[in-house]
Design an enzyme around this catalytic site. Structure first.
Site, PDB file in Angstrom:
ATOM      1  N   ASP A   9       0.842  -1.203   0.000  1.00 13.44           N
ATOM      2  CA  ASP A   9       0.000   0.000   0.000  1.00 13.44           C
ATOM      3  C   ASP A   9       0.876   1.252   0.000  1.00 13.44           C
ATOM      4  O   ASP A   9       1.705   1.447   0.905  1.00 13.44           O
ATOM      5  CB  ASP A   9      -0.888   0.034   1.253  1.00 13.44           C
ATOM      6  N   GLY A  52      -3.492  -5.252   0.900  1.00 11.81           N
ATOM      7  CA  GLY A  52      -4.128  -6.299   0.093  1.00 11.81           C
ATOM      8  C   GLY A  52      -5.214  -6.923   0.964  1.00 11.81           C
ATOM      9  O   GLY A  52      -4.941  -7.291   2.112  1.00 11.81           O
ATOM     10  N   LYS A  53      -6.421  -7.031   0.422  1.00 16.98           N
ATOM     11  CA  LYS A  53      -7.534  -7.483   1.273  1.00 16.98           C
ATOM     12  C   LYS A  53      -7.286  -8.878   1.834  1.00 16.98           C
ATOM     13  O   LYS A  53      -7.585  -9.152   3.006  1.00 16.98           O
ATOM     14  CB  LYS A  53      -8.841  -7.429   0.486  1.00 16.98           C
ATOM     15  N   THR A 112     -21.792  -5.155   6.505  1.00 19.41           N
ATOM     16  CA  THR A 112     -21.101  -4.220   7.393  1.00 19.41           C
ATOM     17  C   THR A 112     -21.557  -2.800   7.047  1.00 19.41           C
ATOM     18  O   THR A 112     -21.746  -2.459   5.869  1.00 19.41           O
ATOM     19  CB  THR A 112     -19.568  -4.367   7.284  1.00 19.41           C
ATOM     20  N   SER A 119     -19.522   2.946  10.550  1.00 21.20           N
ATOM     21  CA  SER A 119     -19.620   3.405  11.940  1.00 21.20           C
ATOM     22  C   SER A 119     -20.912   2.936  12.618  1.00 21.20           C
ATOM     23  O   SER A 119     -21.065   3.054  13.828  1.00 21.20           O
ATOM     24  CB  SER A 119     -19.537   4.931  11.989  1.00 21.20           C
ATOM     25  N   GLN A 120     -21.832   2.382  11.831  1.00 22.40           N
ATOM     26  CA  GLN A 120     -23.085   1.871  12.438  1.00 22.40           C
ATOM     27  C   GLN A 120     -23.011   0.388  12.774  1.00 22.40           C
ATOM     28  O   GLN A 120     -24.030  -0.216  13.145  1.00 22.40           O
ATOM     29  CB  GLN A 120     -24.252   2.131  11.495  1.00 22.40           C
ATOM     30  N   GLY A 150     -12.759  -3.072   6.960  1.00 21.95           N
ATOM     31  CA  GLY A 150     -13.623  -4.187   6.533  1.00 21.95           C
ATOM     32  C   GLY A 150     -12.863  -5.506   6.598  1.00 21.95           C
ATOM     33  O   GLY A 150     -13.412  -6.544   6.992  1.00 21.95           O
ATOM     34  N   ASP A 151     -11.599  -5.476   6.226  1.00 20.24           N
ATOM     35  CA  ASP A 151     -10.777  -6.693   6.279  1.00 20.24           C
ATOM     36  C   ASP A 151     -10.569  -7.144   7.723  1.00 20.24           C
ATOM     37  O   ASP A 151     -10.552  -8.347   8.017  1.00 20.24           O
ATOM     38  CB  ASP A 151      -9.410  -6.445   5.628  1.00 20.24           C
ATOM     39  N   ARG A 179      -6.149   4.178  13.902  1.00 20.97           N
ATOM     40  CA  ARG A 179      -4.722   4.256  13.548  1.00 20.97           C
ATOM     41  C   ARG A 179      -4.588   4.304  12.034  1.00 20.97           C
ATOM     42  O   ARG A 179      -5.466   3.856  11.312  1.00 20.97           O
ATOM     43  CB  ARG A 179      -3.981   3.015  14.048  1.00 20.97           C
TER      44      ARG A 179
HETATM   45  O1  RIB Z   1      -9.234  -3.154   2.072  1.00 23.02           O
HETATM   46  C1  RIB Z   1      -8.092  -2.351   2.113  1.00 23.02           C
HETATM   47  C2  RIB Z   1      -7.104  -2.830   1.115  1.00 23.02           C
HETATM   48  O2  RIB Z   1      -7.618  -2.649  -0.169  1.00 23.02           O
HETATM   49  C3  RIB Z   1      -5.801  -2.081   1.137  1.00 23.02           C
HETATM   50  O3  RIB Z   1      -4.876  -2.625   2.029  1.00 23.02           O
HETATM   51  C4  RIB Z   1      -5.356  -2.146  -0.318  1.00 23.02           C
HETATM   52  O4  RIB Z   1      -4.250  -2.954  -0.521  1.00 23.02           O
HETATM   53  C5  RIB Z   1      -6.555  -2.660  -1.092  1.00 23.02           C
HETATM   54  O5  RIB Z   1      -6.395  -3.949  -1.481  1.00 23.02           O
END
Ligand code: RIB
Length: 298
Positions: free
Chosen positions: A15, A41-42, A215, A218-219, A247-248, A281
């Site tokens: 990233d 990366g997700k 998801t 914030s809710q 989300g990940d 963060r």
């Molecule tokens: O969901 C966030 C991710 O989406 C980031 O880390 C980025 O790499 C993209 O894949």
């Protein structure tokens, strides 16, 4: 106690993130505050948070033979993720170009690179060979036929499968038929159904016969049972500085919860706490709570 064994078949990216209070319009140049390089990366994000939670995680993916690939592989080792099924290919390691504004909201362009070269045979063989595997997770940053092969192999051996349809792409009926849990965010829900996740009737009729979670940022999130019953869990109020990877964090933590025998509701509640922590963060994996911090959240 035996470990919760999870496989992630998915993407790993470097990233490259620019932080600026205001993001530029087309043709405009603006001054930003910070640039960072971080692990993302997700797929990798979900693998890393599941490992922080205490799962025994196997990552099935592909990196380039380059410096980004070397550092992502080294990071997986540091975190304790099994990389027996992580291969190197001819194309460069995937990268994500990310802009984060003053409200912590992001815009992302991914260049998948080697992530799109994961082979069906690689994914299938890995899923068939991991001992005591219980949960398999995938997203949409790799080719869908690879995910289909992995999930088909996973269902053949009785595993639970979780698909996070992000970034959104149309998901085939064949893949949906081997997907136990579908976890879109509200934007992906809208793209999947052309309806609004804030209208309860749309949630109730979503994927009858199978479980899902939507998801809601914030809710919090809403769990939709196979019978269409809704269970909502709200998110604690936090000051968001960067929502990248939240989300990940939810998906990887929820997978850990299921694999370790928690109730679906408790797994969802832990996922929301971890995801909410992560937005306080900067970065994706760099924002995730450590194992010690997760214990204070649960
Ligand atoms: O969901 C966030 C991710 O989406 C980031 O880390 C980025 O790499 C993209 O894949």
């Amino acid at each position: 106690m035996s470990k919760s064994v999870i496989a992630v078949v998915g993407s790993a990216m470097m990233d490259l993130t620019a932080y600026a209070d205001t993001l530029p319009e087309a043709g405009q140049t603006l001054l930003g505050q910070l640039f960072t390089t971080g692990f993302g990366g997700k797929g990798a994000n979900q693998a890393v948070i599941a490992a922080h939670c205490g799962a025994d995680v196997h990552f099935i993916g592909k990196l380039g033979r380059d410096l980004f690939g070397d550092s992502i592989a080294a990071n997986f080792s540091t975190v304790g993720i099994n990389t027996d099924s992580l291969e190197r290919g001819e194309n460069p390691t995937g990268v994500a170009h990310i802009w984060v504004d003053g409200h912590g909201e992001n815009r992302i362009i991914i260049i998948p690179g080697a992530n799109h070269d994961i082979e069906i045979s690689q994914a299938k063989k890995a899923i068939q060979s991991i001992p005591d595997l219980s949960v398999v997770i995938a997203q949409c940053e790799i080719k869908q036929d690879v995910t289909l092969a992995a999930f088909t192999a996973a269902k053949a051996r009785g595993c639970t499968t979780i698909l996070n349809p992000a970034p959104f792409e149309a998901v085939s009926d064949e893949l949906l038929s081997v997907t136990d849990w579908l976890i879109p965010n509200e934007t992906e829900f809208k793209a999947l159904t052309q309806t609004d996740a804030h209208d309860e009737k749309n949630l109730v009729s979503f994927r009858v016969g199978k479980c899902s979670i939507v998801t809601l940022g914030s809710q919090g999130a809403v769990l939709i049972s196979a019978k269409g019953e809704l269970t909502r869990v709200s998110a604690p109020p936090v000051k968001a500085v960067d929502t990248t990877g939240a989300g990940d964090a939810f998906v990887g933590t929820f997978a850990f919860g299921l694999a370790s025998g928690m109730s679906e509701e408790n797994a969802m509640a832990l996922g929301i706490k971890v995801a909410s922590f992560s937005v306080t963060r900067k970065g994706a994996q760099s924002s995730y709570p450590s194992q010690a911090e997760i214990k204070t959240l649960s």
